[in-house]
Design a protein around this motif. Structure first.
Motif, PDB file in Angstrom:
ATOM      1  N   GLU A 191       0.839  -1.199   0.000  1.00 52.26           N
ATOM      2  CA  GLU A 191       0.000   0.000   0.000  1.00 52.26           C
ATOM      3  C   GLU A 191       0.877   1.253   0.000  1.00 52.26           C
ATOM      4  OE1 GLU A 191       0.837  -2.118   2.618  1.00 52.26           O
ATOM      5  OE2 GLU A 191      -1.076  -2.075   3.685  1.00 52.26           O
ATOM      6  N   VAL A 210       1.973   1.685  -4.149  1.00 51.18           N
ATOM      7  CA  VAL A 210       1.188   1.377  -5.352  1.00 51.18           C
ATOM      8  C   VAL A 210       0.689   2.656  -6.030  1.00 51.18           C
ATOM      9  CG1 VAL A 210      -1.082   1.108  -4.195  1.00 51.18           C
ATOM     10  CG2 VAL A 210      -0.565  -0.246  -6.232  1.00 51.18           C
ATOM     11  N   GLY A 217      -3.615  -1.157   4.567  1.00 50.58           N
ATOM     12  CA  GLY A 217      -4.383  -0.037   4.009  1.00 50.58           C
ATOM     13  C   GLY A 217      -3.679   1.284   4.239  1.00 50.58           C
TER      14      GLY A 217
HETATM   15  O1  PMV Z   1      -7.214   1.943   3.330  1.00 52.46           O
HETATM   16  P1  PMV Z   1      -7.509   1.304   2.009  1.00 52.46           P
HETATM   17  O2  PMV Z   1      -7.817  -0.149   2.119  1.00 52.46           O
HETATM   18  O3  PMV Z   1      -8.534   2.070   1.212  1.00 52.46           O
HETATM   19  O4  PMV Z   1      -6.163   1.337   1.164  1.00 52.46           O
HETATM   20  C1  PMV Z   1      -5.521   2.528   0.758  1.00 52.46           C
HETATM   21  C2  PMV Z   1      -4.332   2.118  -0.052  1.00 52.46           C
HETATM   22  C3  PMV Z   1      -3.447   3.260  -0.531  1.00 52.46           C
HETATM   23  O5  PMV Z   1      -2.380   2.665  -1.239  1.00 52.46           O
HETATM   24  C4  PMV Z   1      -2.884   4.049   0.626  1.00 52.46           C
HETATM   25  C5  PMV Z   1      -4.200   4.223  -1.447  1.00 52.46           C
HETATM   26  C6  PMV Z   1      -4.602   3.623  -2.777  1.00 52.46           C
HETATM   27  O6  PMV Z   1      -5.551   4.156  -3.387  1.00 52.46           O
HETATM   28  O7  PMV Z   1      -3.971   2.674  -3.259  1.00 52.46           O
END
Ligand code: PMV
Length: 327
Positions: free
Chosen positions: A15, A18, A284
């Motif tokens: 995360e 990306v 996340g």
């Molecule tokens: O918190 P989540 O599951 O919505 O993940 C966000 C992931 C990020 O890489 C921080 C943002 C994205 O859009 O990829």
């Protein structure tokens, strides 16, 4: 009446990086959102239960919102309802039925805004249930694309394909830009710790961007996360669980360096490691929400349950089904 369900997800690796074109590996987990769609003459009425682990009920229709006392910020409820509105728009388009009306009931055990992909699961399940109710059968690729359009619309063009592709397809997936693929993975014994909170994804992503613009170390850290993801893919293919755990630990350290961890996320990560978990990291956007650890023994789960700041801890297996019709 058709009920469909779709899984939430954890980020095993990648995360934040990306966002800058590095690969990421999310994994679907056996914690599902179910959506029931029933045709009605016109309009849309939405009822939602248990949209977080603490649970609440909200009835919503075109003009009227009826909210009992809930312990989740209303903005999160509004966001969840926004996903259903957009999913129904996708259903109407896919079925070429612009005036189709629905009663929609959502039941989800996936905490909202906590890094477990609750909105993507609701979007994918709603599209599957709504189109089937109108007698249309979409391929998984089309459900994934339409669920992505839902997220992208609600999030003002800021969504990545990771959550919606993973929730629709199930299993471990690899995301790099618009390229999304399922990849082989052994069974992964996930243990999840939830601090009851939610990070502000937009603010956290913006914070990483500023850091990366200002400091070379942050740009290098984003690239280093990409290296970890590539090693992680090899470890998954080799079914080397010990190395997967080590790489999760490295990934968490790099996310901390980018400023997206928090005291409770760090406490839960360390509690999981101290209890013998094979690896642990936030999942996340960070700031609050969930951590994911790997462990087959009972110790990590118990340790998390006793960690100050951890509100809920639970096991979740890797889900391999993705979106599916329940009845
Ligand atoms: O918190 P989540 O599951 O919505 O993940 C966000 C992931 C990020 O890489 C921080 C943002 C994205 O859009 O990829």
């Amino acid at each position: 009446m058709v009920t469909a369900s779709a899984p939430g997800k954890v980020y095993l690796f990648g995360e934040h990086a990306v966002v800058y074109g590095e690969p990421a590996v999310p994994c679907a987990i056996g914690l599902r959102a179910s959506v029931t769609a029933e045709k009605r003459d016109e309009g849309l009425r939405i009822e939602a239960e248990d949209l977080s682990l603490s649970g609440f009920t909200v009835e919503y229709d075109d003009d009227e919102t009826n909210r009992p006392d809930i312990d989740v910020p209303n903005s999160l409820v509004d966001a969840a309802m926004g996903y259903v509105d957009e999913a129904v728009a996708q259903v109407r388009e896919a079925a070429d039925s612009p005036d189709a009306g629905f009663d929609i009931t959502i039941e989800s055990k996936i905490p909202l805004g906590a890094g477990l992909g609750s909105s993507a699961a609701v979007a994918a399940a709603a599209i599957e249930a709504g189109t089937r109710e109108l007698g249309v059968e979409l391929s998984k690729a089309e459900i994934a694309e339409r669920a992505y359009q839902v997220e992208n619309t609600v999030q003002d063009g800021q969504a990545s394909r990771a959550d919606t592709f993973c929730s629709t397809m199930g299993g471990a997936v690899r995301i790099e830009g618009d390229d999304c693929q399922r990849i082989d993975s052994p069974d992964l014994p996930f243990v999840i710790g939830y601090d009851g909170g939610a990070g502000d994804t937009g603010a956290l992503v913006a914070g990483v961007r500023e850091l990366r613009d200002e400091y070379d170390f942050a740009a290098d850290t984003v690239e280093a996360i990409g290296d970890i993801v590539r090693r992680g893919e090899q470890a998954l293919a080799a079914e080397n669980i010990d190395e997967i755990g080590d790489l999760m630990n490295f990934n968490h350290g790099l996310l901390s360096a980018l400023g997206v961890s928090s005291r409770t996320l760090d406490s839960m990560v360390w509690a999981a490691r101290d209890a013998g978990g094979l690896g642990a990291k936030l999942t996340g956007a960070g700031g609050g929400g969930c951590i994911v650890a790997l462990d087959e023994t009972p110790e990590t789960l118990t340790a998390l349950e006793y960690t100050p700041g951890c509100e809920e801890a639970f096991r979740a297996e890797l889900d391999t089904d993705g979106v599916r019709v329940e009845s």
